[in-house]
Scaffold this active site. Structure first.
Site, PDB file in Angstrom:
ATOM      1  N   THR A 133       0.851  -1.188   0.000  1.00  0.00           N
ATOM      2  CA  THR A 133       0.000   0.000   0.000  1.00  0.00           C
ATOM      3  C   THR A 133       0.892   1.244   0.000  1.00  0.00           C
ATOM      4  OG1 THR A 133      -0.256  -0.229   2.410  1.00  0.00           O
ATOM      5  CG2 THR A 133      -2.033  -1.075   1.017  1.00  0.00           C
ATOM      6  N   THR A 151      -0.492  -3.181  10.955  1.00  0.00           N
ATOM      7  CA  THR A 151      -1.187  -3.153   9.671  1.00  0.00           C
ATOM      8  C   THR A 151      -0.246  -3.779   8.678  1.00  0.00           C
ATOM      9  OG1 THR A 151      -2.329  -1.180  10.232  1.00  0.00           O
ATOM     10  CG2 THR A 151      -2.316  -1.753   7.948  1.00  0.00           C
ATOM     11  N   ASN A 190      -0.005  10.929   6.991  1.00  0.00           N
ATOM     12  CA  ASN A 190      -1.192  10.289   7.538  1.00  0.00           C
ATOM     13  C   ASN A 190      -2.362  11.249   7.686  1.00  0.00           C
ATOM     14  OD1 ASN A 190      -0.778   7.282   8.417  1.00  0.00           O
ATOM     15  ND2 ASN A 190       1.187   8.329   8.675  1.00  0.00           N
ATOM     16  N   THR A 222      -9.072   7.614   4.601  1.00  0.00           N
ATOM     17  CA  THR A 222      -9.515   6.420   5.322  1.00  0.00           C
ATOM     18  C   THR A 222     -11.004   6.212   5.142  1.00  0.00           C
ATOM     19  OG1 THR A 222      -9.831   7.768   7.323  1.00  0.00           O
ATOM     20  CG2 THR A 222      -7.726   6.667   7.065  1.00  0.00           C
TER      21      THR A 222
END
EC number: 2.3.1.35
Length: 397
Positions: A148, A185, A392, A397
């Site tokens: 990812t 993750t 981030n 998300t």
């Protein structure tokens, strides 16, 4: 050592359109030419993605023949339809490869809360099947298909010989952020041609994960899709491993898992340092892990390392609030091999030299000596930079 598939495995990786960037592969297929023992360890999050539930229901197993994985969409928090989509991925792979659906395991990673575009997944499985091969490029393509936000693919291979039988263990992994035990993750698939029992594989993977994947952290965030699978198909030949031979296999499995585990925080989003925290001299390994993890998770320690600041007080105080009893008067601390704190007291050291040692290399080593027992542990993490926050904050998300 060259990256290679163990005997009896083939792999492929393709772009299906799940990701927006057509230069990045997003579907991987791994096939064993003979039924393989399969075991897994999984996320400790109560919110569990559909592919994790599928794998949990099918492992341990003795006849797995395929693993299909996608990146870009996690198929997590997707309700009943997500469960159906995970089952479809397995069924479609089985149909394409000519195996039973129960012989297929599924992994997914990516954005949470979005539905998988099953038309693209289905077409990708059809595309990947004729590309399955044993060569290094096919392995690399498959390793790239599970990435990812990673900046590099992650493959580790180790080979060893037992009684004239050459055995190979190869692992692929993904992970760069939202990393926090248990697991992170992350996805990992470890393939071996060793002949081992299901019980030994299960116990061995759990032990290896405890020594590796459960000793990494970037931000303490345990995700919904974390999966580590081990497949063993016995294609190397020879008798089932036991005794010293099994111990050698287990030691090598731990090494592969540690190699992969370190590569995840080393690729941490926006990170400028890979930090290794070692704690020695505790009463139990659990105590050592708790102290090491507390130091590794400390925001103040992370920011000090990011600033190349040998601020030993932050490290010692983090150890002190870990909730583990120890004698503060016996604690010593080294950073990059240089003594900063000895037997509960600061010592004179060249602050500029320590700072330069941090600035000039990506790896930073923290060693705490507790002088209270024989147990020790290692934990890997990253520093905390403004770039990590930016990446981030921008990530959808």
């Amino acid at each position: 050592m060259a990256e290679k598939l163990p005997k009896g495995y083939r792999a492929a990786g393709v772009y299906t359109g799940v990701k927006r960037n057509p230069t990045k592969k997003d579907l991987s297929l791994f096939i064993s030419d003979r039924p393989a023992i399969a075991v897994g360890v999984y996320t400790q999050n109560l919110v569990v993605a559909a592919p994790v539930k599928l794998c949990q229901s099918r492992t341990p197993a003795k006849s797995i023949l395929a693993v299909v994985a996608n990146s870009g969409v996690a198929n997590a928090c997707t309700g009943e339809q997500g469960d159906k989509d995970a089952l479809f991925m397995a069924a479609k792979t089985a149909q394409t490869c000519g195996v039973d659906p129960e012989q297929v395991l599924v992994m997914s990673t990516g954005v949470i809360g979005e539905m998988l575009p099953m038309d693209k997944i289905s077409a990708g499985i059809d595309e990947a099947f004729p590309l399955l091969n044993t060569d290094e490029q096919s392995l690399v393509d498959a390793a790239r298909g599970i990435l990812t936000t990673d900046t590099v693919h992650k493959i580790k291979t180790r080979e060893f010989e037992i009684d004239g039988v050459q055995i190979c263990i190869t692992g692929v992994a993904k992970g760069a952020a939202m990393i926090g035990p248990n697991l992170a993750t992350m996805l990992a698939l470890i393939l071996t041609d060793a002949n081992i029992s299901a019980d030994d594989a299960d116990a061995g993977l759990k032990d290896a994960a405890d020594e590796s994947f459960n000793c990494i952290s970037v931000d303490g965030h345990t995700s919904t899709n974390d999966t580590v699978l081990l497949l063993a198909n016995g294609s190397a030949g020879g008798p089932q491993l036991s005794g010293p031979a099994l111990a050698k296999f287990q030691a090598t499995l731990v090494e592969v898992c540690e190699d992969l585990a370190q590569s995840i925080p080393a690729d941490g989003e926006g990170a400028s340092h890979l930090i290794t925290v070692e704690v020695h001299g505790c009463q139990t390994r659990r105590d050592a892990v708790k102290i090491a993890k507390t130091v590794a998770d400390s925001t103040l320690v992370k920011t000090a390392i990011a600033g190349n600041d040998p601020n030993w007080g932050r490290i010692v105080s983090a150890a002190g609030y870990a909730g583990i009893e120890f004698d503060p008067a016996k604690v010593s601390l080294l950073v990059n091999g240089m003594l900063l704190y000895d037997q509960g007291q600061p010592v004179k050291f060249d602050e500029a030299a320590v700072s330069e040692s941090m600035r000039s290399q990506r790896d930073t080593g923290i060693v705490l000596l507790m002088d209270g027992g024989e147990a020790s542990a290692r934990f890997w993490t990253t520093d905390l930079t403004a770039e990590y926050v930016r990446l981030n904050a921008d990530y959808h998300t």
